[in-house]
Design an enzyme around this catalytic site. Structure first.
Site, short mmCIF file in Angstrom:
data_model
loop_
_atom_site.label_atom_id
_atom_site.label_comp_id
_atom_site.label_asym_id
_atom_site.label_seq_id
_atom_site.Cartn_x
_atom_site.Cartn_y
_atom_site.Cartn_z
N LYS A 122 0.86 -1.19 0.00
CA LYS A 122 0.00 0.00 0.00
C LYS A 122 0.89 1.23 0.00
O LYS A 122 2.06 1.20 0.39
CB LYS A 122 -0.94 0.02 1.21
CG LYS A 122 -0.28 0.04 2.59
CD LYS A 122 0.21 1.40 3.08
CE LYS A 122 0.82 1.30 4.48
NZ LYS A 122 1.61 2.50 4.85
N ASP A 170 -3.09 -1.04 10.45
CA ASP A 170 -3.25 -1.05 8.99
C ASP A 170 -3.91 -2.33 8.46
O ASP A 170 -4.25 -2.39 7.28
CB ASP A 170 -1.88 -0.90 8.30
CG ASP A 170 -1.32 0.51 8.42
OD1 ASP A 170 -2.05 1.40 8.91
OD2 ASP A 170 -0.16 0.72 8.03
#
Length: 283
Positions: free
Chosen positions: A10, A141
């Site tokens: 990401k 996350d």
């Protein structure tokens, strides 16, 4: 039978620190987007209820590895609610391409892929909400990787709103250093009072990362890579570093810059993805 599952990287397209809670955690506003690049996790089912990681990480105990912790957490949660078939187990291995301490979410992505894949393979039937809630106990996350869509995140990163930013091409560069997240978040000079803004406002502003000034000041390697990339394209830090990225409209532009990069710059080119490659593989 062995199955393979994407565990994508990401980027934080922007990251603003808006405060610090009494428990020490920082509140933030950030924009997550996946990359069509990452690790690959292979899973082979066992029928003896055991979890084995066949590719250990140097310096990390087997039971402390996020992959093993995710598998055990799913096993316990599903068993406690009567949704774990008897004997469910797995041999897990990983083809690791993402650097540790790079700000690309590698460990969190690995944990999320294991939760999603084993929930499917074991036929536990847990919902994405349940998996995301479990993931949050493993790392802030993890939920965005579980849910699998680009998102605007608030709180400590757990309040997610799906968004669809432009899917640009990125040159992602690793400066050759690892930056543990606490090093940045404990720095006394880190900005901690950026005013909160609406997602609509933030998407119209120039993107930046509050952690970047600290990473550049404390790690000359980060400063050197960013200084070089900024000569060619808008570039910034992802997460708390150490990786940085430059954005381009086309793949060819990104590859041309990578070809010109000095020998000390290690990087790769990847496209932004609003739907995670993991979830694309599930379709």
């Amino acid at each position: 039978m062995r199955t393979q599952w994407p565990s994508p990287a990401k980027l934080n397209l922007f990251l603003y620190i808006t405060g610090q809670r009494a428990d020490g955690y920082h509140t933030l506003q950030t924009l997550f987007q996946f990359l069509d690049y990452g690790d690959t996790i292979s899973i082979e089912l066992r029928d003896d209820g055991d979890i084995r990681l066949l590719t250990p990480v140097e310096g990390v105990e087997h039971e402390d590895n996020l992959i093993v912790r995710a598998a055990r957490l799913l096993m316990k949660t599903a068993a406690d609610s009567g949704r774990l078939p008897t004997g469910s187990g797995a041999n897990i291995s990983i083809d690791k391409r993402l650097p540790m301490g790079g700000g690309l979410g590698g460990g969190s992505s690995n944990a999320a892929t294991v939760l999603v894949a084993l929930n499917h393979l074991w036929q536990c039937g847990l919902s994405m909400d349940e998996l995301a809630e479990m993931g949050l106990t493993l790392g802030a996350d993890v939920p965005v990787f579980v849910r699998g869509h680009a998102a605007f995140a608030e709180g400590v990163g757990e309040i997610l709103t799906p968004v669809d930013p432009p899917e640009k091409w990125y040159l992602v560069a690793h400066p050759g250093v690892s930056i543990p997240t606490p090093v940045i978040f404990k720095d006394p000079e880190l900005p901690r009072n950026t005013p909160k803004r609406s997602i609509e406002t933030l998407l119209k502003c120039e993107f930046s990362n509050d952690c970047e000034v600290i990473a550049r000041k404390r790690f000359r390697e980060v400063d050197a890579v960013l200084s070089w990339l900024l000569e060619y394209a808008p570039s910034r830090l992802t997460g708390t570093g150490a990786c940085v990225f430059a954005e381009f409209d086309t793949e060819s532009e990104a590859r041309q810059v990578l070809e010109q990069a000095p020998e000390w710059l290690n990087g790769f080119v990847a496209k932004g993805a609003n739907l995670s490659p993991l979830h694309r593989a599930m379709l």
